[in-house]
Enzyme design. Structure first.
Site, PDB file in Angstrom:
ATOM      1  N   ASN A   1      58.237  -5.738 -47.278  1.00  0.00           N
ATOM      2  CA  ASN A   1      56.663  -5.806 -47.940  1.00  0.00           C
ATOM      3  C   ASN A   1      56.352  -4.355 -48.310  1.00  0.00           C
ATOM      4  O   ASN A   1      57.029  -3.524 -48.105  1.00  0.00           O
ATOM      5  CB  ASN A   1      55.910  -6.674 -47.045  1.00  0.00           C
ATOM      6  CG  ASN A   1      55.879  -5.837 -45.490  1.00  0.00           C
ATOM      7  OD1 ASN A   1      55.480  -4.628 -45.506  1.00  0.00           O
ATOM      8  ND2 ASN A   1      55.972  -6.602 -44.214  1.00  0.00           N
TER       9      ASN A   1
ATOM     10  N   LYS B   1      78.552  -5.543 -50.425  1.00  0.00           N
ATOM     11  CA  LYS B   1      77.393  -5.992 -51.260  1.00  0.00           C
ATOM     12  C   LYS B   1      77.708  -7.246 -52.115  1.00  0.00           C
ATOM     13  O   LYS B   1      78.820  -7.354 -52.472  1.00  0.00           O
ATOM     14  CB  LYS B   1      77.449  -4.607 -52.349  1.00  0.00           C
ATOM     15  CG  LYS B   1      76.641  -4.891 -53.320  1.00  0.00           C
ATOM     16  CD  LYS B   1      76.535  -3.665 -54.279  1.00  0.00           C
ATOM     17  CE  LYS B   1      75.405  -3.845 -55.420  1.00  0.00           C
ATOM     18  NZ  LYS B   1      75.678  -2.745 -56.459  1.00  0.00           N
TER      19      LYS B   1
ATOM     20  N   ASP C   1      57.405 -13.850 -33.091  1.00  0.00           N
ATOM     21  CA  ASP C   1      56.130 -13.465 -33.254  1.00  0.00           C
ATOM     22  C   ASP C   1      55.726 -12.486 -32.011  1.00  0.00           C
ATOM     23  O   ASP C   1      55.719 -12.799 -30.817  1.00  0.00           O
ATOM     24  CB  ASP C   1      55.070 -14.715 -33.043  1.00  0.00           C
ATOM     25  CG  ASP C   1      53.720 -14.511 -33.657  1.00  0.00           C
ATOM     26  OD1 ASP C   1      53.154 -13.451 -33.028  1.00  0.00           O
ATOM     27  OD2 ASP C   1      53.233 -15.220 -33.963  1.00  0.00           O
ATOM     28  N   ILE C   2      55.687 -11.189 -32.623  1.00  0.00           N
ATOM     29  CA  ILE C   2      55.539 -10.040 -31.443  1.00  0.00           C
ATOM     30  C   ILE C   2      54.363 -10.096 -30.715  1.00  0.00           C
ATOM     31  O   ILE C   2      54.252 -10.075 -29.441  1.00  0.00           O
ATOM     32  CB  ILE C   2      55.854  -8.632 -32.258  1.00  0.00           C
ATOM     33  CG1 ILE C   2      56.826  -8.454 -32.919  1.00  0.00           C
ATOM     34  CG2 ILE C   2      55.215  -7.573 -31.132  1.00  0.00           C
ATOM     35  CD1 ILE C   2      56.928  -7.435 -33.618  1.00  0.00           C
TER      36      ILE C   2
ATOM     37  N   PHE D   1      46.205  -7.873 -36.458  1.00  0.00           N
ATOM     38  CA  PHE D   1      45.637  -7.240 -37.783  1.00  0.00           C
ATOM     39  C   PHE D   1      46.103  -8.923 -38.646  1.00  0.00           C
ATOM     40  O   PHE D   1      46.938  -9.366 -38.272  1.00  0.00           O
ATOM     41  CB  PHE D   1      46.477  -6.415 -38.473  1.00  0.00           C
ATOM     42  CG  PHE D   1      45.813  -4.912 -38.097  1.00  0.00           C
ATOM     43  CD1 PHE D   1      44.990  -4.391 -39.149  1.00  0.00           C
ATOM     44  CD2 PHE D   1      45.511  -4.649 -37.073  1.00  0.00           C
ATOM     45  CE1 PHE D   1      44.505  -3.221 -39.062  1.00  0.00           C
ATOM     46  CE2 PHE D   1      44.917  -3.425 -36.645  1.00  0.00           C
ATOM     47  CZ  PHE D   1      44.439  -2.666 -37.702  1.00  0.00           C
TER      48      PHE D   1
ATOM     49  N   LYS E   1      47.055 -17.591 -31.289  1.00  0.00           N
ATOM     50  CA  LYS E   1      47.912 -16.794 -30.576  1.00  0.00           C
ATOM     51  C   LYS E   1      47.166 -16.131 -29.016  1.00  0.00           C
ATOM     52  O   LYS E   1      48.139 -15.484 -28.600  1.00  0.00           O
ATOM     53  CB  LYS E   1      48.327 -15.427 -31.493  1.00  0.00           C
ATOM     54  CG  LYS E   1      48.996 -16.045 -32.864  1.00  0.00           C
ATOM     55  CD  LYS E   1      49.487 -15.007 -33.533  1.00  0.00           C
ATOM     56  CE  LYS E   1      50.227 -15.475 -34.895  1.00  0.00           C
ATOM     57  NZ  LYS E   1      50.966 -14.444 -35.562  1.00  0.00           N
TER      58      LYS E   1
END
Length: 401
Positions: free
Chosen positions: A209, A288, A306-307, A323, A341
């Site tokens: 990302n 590759k 999911d940390i 965040f 969470k």
């Protein structure tokens, strides 16, 4: 930024990095600090006391047996005078002597006799720094509340490259300046995750990302300035480690989860500023992947761990700050994530062209169970300081201090 009438004692020990302390003394004097210098005998082989006397405007002390200086118990006077004590460069020998409580020279005696906060800036060969004896001594000092500033990675005078390079004078100056501010997290341990995660498709391609890591790195520096001992788990970014912060580099979401769960033991606060990828390829090719006459490439993706949710399930978990980066319905999505969470506080921001990722400024909307706050658009460094102030306030309110 001013240190007007602040009293700083600099202890210089024997190492080639001693020449850099000349610039540090000058920078501190430029901020109107009162600076006194104590040197070990070894330090005088690299820089003369006359140099530091000229830069500080004060007599330089070297020996515990200086009849003029000790006529009125000068080592005790120095210990009481200092508001901060910084030993830079701190050699392996000096670190060992401090860890074992030696008091057979002026500098070690002053350190034992002072009530002021003590900081050390290690400087030595990378193999010496990695030695178990040195690490044990550093650990002992850290437990006693001594601030360990660095070392940094880089080229060394001996020709080696690695960890052991003393922090630069401007970095040491900034830490000293911050130490005189309000430090609500002094004595606390803060864990920060920052940057993106990359999930490999093959040896040359990955899914990632656009996170630059700037916000997370700014948060780590702000937590340090608030007095915390900070560990930073960083995804693949090209950013310098904030001075005085311990950095752990990772690549994938699973790597980050492993590092975070390990570092979370004993942490008081976790700030999850990393943009962790939600998915990864089920299979990673060993070689590759090649184009095939226009046929589409299909990737099967699996969900990443999911940390922050895994931290929330721990029996003795830290205070959790998440965040949320959203392109729409910011408040609804952020508050749902916080409640779903089981985290304590969430910092939400809008992302898109010119917002959030890869920019120097940002804005945040903070939420907690019974309230919230808006932080308007500003440089990420200032935004991080204000965010950490809110985190400290909520954390301390929660533990009743």
């Amino acid at each position: 930024m001013s240190l007007r009438q602040r009293r700083i004692l600099i202890g210089v020990t024997g190492g080639i990095a001693a020449y850099k302390i000349c610039e540090l003394v000058r920078r501190l004097r430029d901020l109107e600090a009162e600076v006194r210098v104590v040197m070990t005998e070894g330090a005088t082989h690299f820089v003369t006391p006359t140099t530091f006397q000229a830069l500080s405007g004060q007599p330089v002390r070297v020996s515990l047996w200086d009849e003029a200086g000790e006529a009125a118990m000068g080592h005790i006077e120095l210990a009481k005078w200092a508001e901060r004590v910084l030993i830079a460069p701190a050699s392996a020998d000096t670190i060992a002597r401090l860890a074992h409580g030696f008091a057979d020279d002026l500098l070690s005696t002053v350190v034992l006799a002072t009530a002021a906060p003590v900081y050390i800036a290690p400087a030595m060969n990378q193999q010496m720094w990695a030695n178990l004896a040195v690490q044990a001594n550093v650990g002992t000092l850290r437990v006693r509340g001594v601030g360990i500033l660095g070392p940094a990675d880089g080229d060394q005078a001996c020709g080696d490259i690695g960890s052991g390079r003393m922090l630069e004078p401007h970095e040491l100056r900034d830490i000293l300046v911050a130490s005189f501010g309000e430090q609500p997290l002094r004595g606390r341990r803060v864990l920060v995750s920052a940057g993106p995660t990359y999930e490999d498709i093959d040896p040359v391609r990955f899914i990632g990302n656009r996170s630059s890591g700037r916000m997370g790195f700014a948060v780590a520096a702000a937590a340090r300035d608030a007095g915390a001992e900070v560990t930073l788990v960083a995804g693949p970014v090209s950013l310098p480690t904030p001075a005085g912060v311990t950095r752990i580099d990772v690549r994938s979401a699973r790597d980050m989860q492993e590092a975070v769960l390990k570092a979370a033991r004993g942490s008081d606060i976790y700030i999850g500023a990393a943009a962790v990828g939600d998915y990864r390829p089920v299979d990673t090719a060993d070689h590759k992947l090649k184009k095939t006459d226009g046929s589409p490439l299909r990737l099967e993706l699996a969900e990443n761990p999911d940390i922050i949710a895994s931290l929330a399930s721990l029996p003795d978990r830290p205070f959790l700050v998440g965040f949320a980066a959203e392109t729409k319905e910011l408040a609804a999505y952020a508050q749902d994530k916080m409640l779903r969470k089981g985290i304590d506080m969430i910092a939400a921001n809008e992302v898109g062209p010119g917002r959030g990722f890869e920019v120097a400024e940002n804005a945040l909307q903070l939420y907690w169970r019974d309230g919230g706050a808006a932080l308007s658009r500003m440089p990420k460094t200032e935004l991080a300081r204000r965010l950490v102030a809110h985190i400290a306030q909520r954390f301390l309110a929660g533990i009743g201090t």
